[in-house]
Design a protein around this motif. Structure first.
Motif, mmCIF file in Angstrom:
data_model
loop_
_atom_site.group_PDB
_atom_site.id
_atom_site.type_symbol
_atom_site.label_atom_id
_atom_site.label_comp_id
_atom_site.label_asym_id
_atom_site.label_seq_id
_atom_site.Cartn_x
_atom_site.Cartn_y
_atom_site.Cartn_z
ATOM 1 N N PHE A 1 0.861 -1.188 0.000
ATOM 2 C CA PHE A 1 0.000 0.000 0.000
ATOM 3 C C PHE A 1 0.893 1.232 0.000
ATOM 4 O O PHE A 1 1.723 1.420 0.872
ATOM 5 N N GLY A 2 0.779 2.029 -1.036
ATOM 6 C CA GLY A 2 1.518 3.274 -1.117
ATOM 7 C C GLY A 2 3.018 3.140 -0.972
ATOM 8 O O GLY A 2 3.669 4.015 -0.406
ATOM 9 N N ASP B 1 9.055 0.277 4.969
ATOM 10 C CA ASP B 1 8.586 1.548 4.433
ATOM 11 C C ASP B 1 8.940 1.659 2.950
ATOM 12 O O ASP B 1 9.578 0.758 2.390
ATOM 13 N N PRO B 2 8.531 2.729 2.269
ATOM 14 C CA PRO B 2 8.790 2.842 0.828
ATOM 15 C C PRO B 2 10.269 2.808 0.459
ATOM 16 O O PRO B 2 10.618 2.526 -0.692
ATOM 17 N N GLN B 3 11.163 3.078 1.416
ATOM 18 C CA GLN B 3 12.600 2.989 1.146
ATOM 19 C C GLN B 3 13.161 1.606 1.456
ATOM 20 O O GLN B 3 14.356 1.360 1.293
ATOM 21 N N GLU C 1 2.536 7.893 8.622
ATOM 22 C CA GLU C 1 2.285 9.197 8.004
ATOM 23 C C GLU C 1 3.525 10.090 8.053
ATOM 24 O O GLU C 1 4.228 10.138 9.066
ATOM 25 N N SER C 2 3.782 10.812 6.979
ATOM 26 C CA SER C 2 4.860 11.797 6.991
ATOM 27 C C SER C 2 4.477 12.993 7.844
ATOM 28 O O SER C 2 5.325 13.653 8.442
ATOM 29 N N GLY C 3 3.171 13.290 7.912
ATOM 30 C CA GLY C 3 2.670 14.363 8.764
ATOM 31 C C GLY C 3 1.484 13.871 9.547
ATOM 32 O O GLY C 3 0.330 14.017 9.109
ATOM 33 N N ASP D 1 -7.248 5.193 3.510
ATOM 34 C CA ASP D 1 -7.510 5.801 2.203
ATOM 35 C C ASP D 1 -6.721 5.215 1.039
ATOM 36 O O ASP D 1 -7.064 5.428 -0.117
ATOM 37 N N LEU D 2 -5.664 4.484 1.311
ATOM 38 C CA LEU D 2 -4.835 3.973 0.215
ATOM 39 C C LEU D 2 -5.401 2.679 -0.352
ATOM 40 O O LEU D 2 -5.937 1.842 0.389
#
Length: 267
Positions: free
Chosen positions: A168-169, A182-184, A241-243, A261-262
């Motif tokens: 997801f995302g 995470d995405p990285q 969340e980044s924020g 939401d993703l």
């Protein structure tokens, strides 16, 4: 534990005079680890559990607790959050870092909800506020052990290990190993409660989920008010969340609950 409730009905029953239900819910003697720095209370709990066909071992602090868990492989841990200079919540964090053994925490302040909520968020399975009776402690132990035996595993082993991965995302959750990256590609540690919350969202993406639903899905103790769900969501947001103050992944559905939401892709 600082003290137990003093009551005749909670006193140790005479040997041979237990009710017929004393051992019904335990197929073989359970192994309970009692972590408390008061030797007198450890002995009281120890003796009562032994009389009810539950094998008990004890520990007075972190080092002894770690050794006991490694040596005796307990079925359940009773952990006092007031351990002199040691913080019981820190010990709970350590347990959850390497074990899913059920934990019942005990707190010494009846009206202090913070310790109970934080303890549950860190992965405790139940709690008791002092003073409490030995019969109630025994009932709580049996209830947690029954849930442990009857509940289906959080993750069913897939035939193809890749089928246990969810994306997801840019994030990837491997359900077979309970590993989130995470995405990285960096691993992100989740508590037991955060993991259960994330699974609930991933199984119903882009759909409003009520607080009541999330309360059941994450197995939060029924005696805790539903704002504990909000606390779990906040903790999960801080990791995803980044924020967190302006969430884009877990959105609040005002007056109802939350929406993930993703879109979710099963790999």
């Amino acid at each position: 534990m600082s003290y137990l409730a003093s009551s005749n009905r909670d006193a140790n029953p005479a040997r041979g005079q237990h009710t017929p239900t004393a051992n019904q819910n335990i197929k073989q003697p359970a192994r309970i680890l009692v972590v408390d720095d008061d030797p007198g209370l450890r002995d009281a709990v120890f003796g009562y559990l032994e009389e009810n066909n539950i094998h008990a071992v004890s520990a007075s602090g972190r080092q002894e607790m770690t050794q006991r868990i490694a040596d005796s492989d307990p079925s359940l841990v009773i952990l006092d959050l007031r351990l002199g200079r040691e913080d019981g919540l820190d010990l709970l964090r350590e347990i959850r870092a390497y074990s899913d053994v059920p934990v019942i925490i005990t707190t010494g302040r009846r009206y202090d909800e913070i310790d109970r909520v934080v303890g549950l968020e860190l992965g405790a399975d139940d709690y008791l506020t002092e003073p409490f009776g030995l019969r109630e402690l025994l009932a709580r132990i049996r209830a947690v052990l029954r849930r442990q035996e009857c509940a289906p595993p959080l993750v069913e082993a897939p035939v193809d290990p890749k089928r246990g991965r969810t994306r997801f995302g840019g994030w990837v959750l491997n359900r077979s190993t309970r590993c989130l990256t995470d995405p990285q590609g960096a691993p992100v540690t989740l508590t037991k409660g955060e993991y259960a919350m994330l699974l609930a969202f991933l199984d119903a993406p882009q759909r409003p989920l009520s607080r009541e639903y999330l309360l059941q899905a994450t197995r939060v103790h029924e005696d805790i008010f539903d704002r504990s769900v909000d606390v779990q969501v906040l903790r999960l947001r801080r990791k995803l969340e980044s924020g967190p103050d302006a969430p884009r992944i877990i959105r609040t559905e005002r007056g109802f609950g939350y929406v993930f939401d993703l879109p979710v892709e099963r790999l």
